[in-house]
Design a protein around this motif. Structure first.
Motif, PDB file in Angstrom:
ATOM      1  N   SER A  21       0.817  -1.213   0.000  1.00  0.00           N
ATOM      2  CA  SER A  21       0.000   0.000   0.000  1.00  0.00           C
ATOM      3  C   SER A  21       0.852   1.265   0.000  1.00  0.00           C
ATOM      4  N   SER A  22       2.054   1.168   0.547  1.00  0.00           N
ATOM      5  CA  SER A  22       2.933   2.337   0.573  1.00  0.00           C
ATOM      6  C   SER A  22       4.200   2.141  -0.267  1.00  0.00           C
ATOM      7  N   TYR A  23       4.229   1.051  -1.035  1.00  0.00           N
ATOM      8  CA  TYR A  23       5.407   0.738  -1.857  1.00  0.00           C
ATOM      9  C   TYR A  23       5.395   1.608  -3.114  1.00  0.00           C
ATOM     10  N   LYS A  24       6.520   2.199  -3.472  1.00  0.00           N
ATOM     11  CA  LYS A  24       6.573   3.192  -4.545  1.00  0.00           C
ATOM     12  C   LYS A  24       7.072   2.654  -5.888  1.00  0.00           C
ATOM     13  N   ASP A  25       7.868   1.592  -5.887  1.00  0.00           N
ATOM     14  CA  ASP A  25       8.433   1.104  -7.143  1.00  0.00           C
ATOM     15  C   ASP A  25       7.407   0.291  -7.928  1.00  0.00           C
ATOM     16  N   GLU A  26       7.672   0.137  -9.233  1.00  0.00           N
ATOM     17  CA  GLU A  26       6.725  -0.573 -10.091  1.00  0.00           C
ATOM     18  C   GLU A  26       6.714  -2.063  -9.815  1.00  0.00           C
ATOM     19  N   ARG A  27       7.877  -2.632  -9.542  1.00  0.00           N
ATOM     20  CA  ARG A  27       7.974  -4.073  -9.340  1.00  0.00           C
ATOM     21  C   ARG A  27       8.545  -4.378  -7.956  1.00  0.00           C
ATOM     22  N   ILE A  28       8.219  -5.563  -7.479  1.00  0.00           N
ATOM     23  CA  ILE A  28       8.762  -6.015  -6.201  1.00  0.00           C
ATOM     24  C   ILE A  28       9.061  -7.506  -6.324  1.00  0.00           C
ATOM     25  N   THR A  29      10.186  -7.943  -5.765  1.00  0.00           N
ATOM     26  CA  THR A  29      10.581  -9.346  -5.831  1.00  0.00           C
ATOM     27  C   THR A  29      10.361 -10.020  -4.480  1.00  0.00           C
ATOM     28  N   SER A  30      10.340 -11.336  -4.490  1.00  0.00           N
ATOM     29  CA  SER A  30      10.194 -12.077  -3.237  1.00  0.00           C
ATOM     30  C   SER A  30      11.393 -11.845  -2.322  1.00  0.00           C
ATOM     31  N   ILE A  31      12.549 -11.573  -2.906  1.00  0.00           N
ATOM     32  CA  ILE A  31      13.738 -11.280  -2.094  1.00  0.00           C
ATOM     33  C   ILE A  31      13.556  -9.956  -1.354  1.00  0.00           C
ATOM     34  N   GLN A  32      13.003  -8.954  -2.052  1.00  0.00           N
ATOM     35  CA  GLN A  32      12.737  -7.675  -1.397  1.00  0.00           C
ATOM     36  C   GLN A  32      11.699  -7.831  -0.290  1.00  0.00           C
ATOM     37  N   ILE A  33      10.664  -8.627  -0.560  1.00  0.00           N
ATOM     38  CA  ILE A  33       9.633  -8.853   0.452  1.00  0.00           C
ATOM     39  C   ILE A  33      10.236  -9.535   1.673  1.00  0.00           C
ATOM     40  N   GLN A  34      11.117 -10.501   1.437  1.00  0.00           N
ATOM     41  CA  GLN A  34      11.785 -11.180   2.547  1.00  0.00           C
ATOM     42  C   GLN A  34      12.595 -10.198   3.376  1.00  0.00           C
ATOM     43  N   ARG A  35      13.317  -9.320   2.702  1.00  0.00           N
ATOM     44  CA  ARG A  35      14.154  -8.355   3.407  1.00  0.00           C
ATOM     45  C   ARG A  35      13.322  -7.394   4.259  1.00  0.00           C
ATOM     46  N   MET A  36      12.140  -7.006   3.764  1.00  0.00           N
ATOM     47  CA  MET A  36      11.323  -6.016   4.463  1.00  0.00           C
ATOM     48  C   MET A  36      10.403  -6.617   5.518  1.00  0.00           C
ATOM     49  N   THR A  37      10.045  -7.885   5.378  1.00  0.00           N
ATOM     50  CA  THR A  37       9.091  -8.488   6.307  1.00  0.00           C
ATOM     51  C   THR A  37       9.677  -9.595   7.166  1.00  0.00           C
ATOM     52  N   GLY A  38      10.801 -10.158   6.741  1.00  0.00           N
ATOM     53  CA  GLY A  38      11.383 -11.286   7.454  1.00  0.00           C
ATOM     54  C   GLY A  38      10.783 -12.621   7.069  1.00  0.00           C
ATOM     55  N   ILE A  39       9.847 -12.635   6.111  1.00  0.00           N
ATOM     56  CA  ILE A  39       9.215 -13.878   5.660  1.00  0.00           C
ATOM     57  C   ILE A  39      10.071 -14.492   4.555  1.00  0.00           C
ATOM     58  N   ASP A  40      10.408 -15.759   4.698  1.00  0.00           N
ATOM     59  CA  ASP A  40      11.249 -16.428   3.707  1.00  0.00           C
ATOM     60  C   ASP A  40      10.655 -16.293   2.303  1.00  0.00           C
ATOM     61  N   ARG A  41      11.498 -16.019   1.320  1.00  0.00           N
ATOM     62  CA  ARG A  41      11.010 -15.732  -0.032  1.00  0.00           C
ATOM     63  C   ARG A  41      10.266 -16.912  -0.655  1.00  0.00           C
ATOM     64  N   ALA A  42      10.658 -18.137  -0.302  1.00  0.00           N
ATOM     65  CA  ALA A  42       9.936 -19.303  -0.825  1.00  0.00           C
ATOM     66  C   ALA A  42       8.518 -19.347  -0.273  1.00  0.00           C
ATOM     67  N   LEU A  43       8.382 -18.963   0.981  1.00  0.00           N
ATOM     68  CA  LEU A  43       7.062 -18.924   1.608  1.00  0.00           C
ATOM     69  C   LEU A  43       6.232 -17.792   1.013  1.00  0.00           C
ATOM     70  N   VAL A  44       6.881 -16.678   0.709  1.00  0.00           N
ATOM     71  CA  VAL A  44       6.192 -15.559   0.050  1.00  0.00           C
ATOM     72  C   VAL A  44       5.585 -16.031  -1.266  1.00  0.00           C
ATOM     73  N   ARG A  45       6.393 -16.700  -2.070  1.00  0.00           N
ATOM     74  CA  ARG A  45       5.909 -17.155  -3.386  1.00  0.00           C
ATOM     75  C   ARG A  45       4.781 -18.180  -3.230  1.00  0.00           C
ATOM     76  N   LYS A  46       4.907 -19.057  -2.240  1.00  0.00           N
ATOM     77  CA  LYS A  46       3.869 -20.069  -2.012  1.00  0.00           C
ATOM     78  C   LYS A  46       2.558 -19.411  -1.595  1.00  0.00           C
ATOM     79  N   ASP A  47       2.639 -18.438  -0.681  1.00  0.00           N
ATOM     80  CA  ASP A  47       1.440 -17.747  -0.225  1.00  0.00           C
ATOM     81  C   ASP A  47       0.741 -17.043  -1.383  1.00  0.00           C
TER      82      ASP A  47
END
Length: 217
Positions: A21-47
């Motif tokens: 909701s507050s993310y500014k860039d056009e694209r986001i990767t599972s690695i970036q999500i992992q870095r910002m939330t602490g959720i493993d990127r494989a789990l991000v992709r599965k969810d």
């Protein structure tokens, strides 16, 4: 028909919605999500795959498209929509929540406050009406209030929660230290600072590496 999303996945996807909701860039990767939330990127992709979203590619997801898909799947409010809420308990915590402004840019609008002490409703000022708790049963359905923020003292929590349930709320955000028992039709989210600190303590302790004492001398 897609299977129901497990509760743990739903919570992680809701967190991802808040991030997007507050993310500014056009694209986001599972690695970036992992870095910002602490959720493993494989789990991000599965969810994300559980929602049926097909927009992921090797260089990530289109953030706006992913956010739109997640909001639709999780049935979260869309931009411009409002869901009406109330605050039950107008002590120091309730009064602070009334005036802190955290709801101003959100889809959740506080439209009423309640307290069992009539004098609190008379001495406090707010941008919405304040009522004695005795009026919950009439005001909540009339105002279309779906959700309540419970901010009373611990010894009043269960009684006030029962009144909220009887008044027809669909969910309670519980800021008290009490564990509430409600019907299955009423969702409860426990956000007590003490509970949060206990969760953090458990996570930190679980991640700590056990150190053996060193003999000196």
């Amino acid at each position: 028909m897609m299977e129901k999303i497990p509760e743990a996945s739903r919570r992680r996807l809701t967190l991802l919605c808040s991030l997007l909701s507050s993310y500014k860039d056009e694209r986001i990767t599972s690695i970036q999500i992992q870095r910002m939330t602490g959720i493993d990127r494989a789990l991000v992709r599965k969810d994300i795959s559980l929602t049926g979203f097909k927009g992921g590619v090797s260089n990530g997801y289109k953030a706006a498209e992913l956010l739109e898909a997640l909001r639709a799947e999780l049935k979260l409010p869309l931009p411009g929509q409002k869901r009406f809420c109330c605050i039950a308990g107008l002590g120091k915590l309730g009064a602070a929540l009334m005036q802190c402004g955290i709801f101003d840019e959100s889809p959740f609008k506080i439209v009423a406050g309640f307290d069992s002490r009539v004098n609190r409703t008379e001495v406090l000022s707010a941008d919405f009406p304040l009522y004695p708790a005795a009026k919950m049963e009439s005001v909540i359905p009339e105002a279309g209030i779906e959700f309540a923020i419970l901010a009373v003292e611990n010894d009043q929590a269960r009684l006030m929660a029962d009144r909220l349930v009887k008044s027809g709320v669909k969910g309670i955000v519980n800021f008290t230290g009490e564990v509430l028992e409600t019907p299955e039709s009423v969702a409860v989210e426990n956000v007590s600072p003490l509970l949060a600190l206990n969760n953090i303590c458990a996570r930190v302790s679980g991640n700590a590496v056990e150190r053996k004492p060193t003999n000196v001398g």
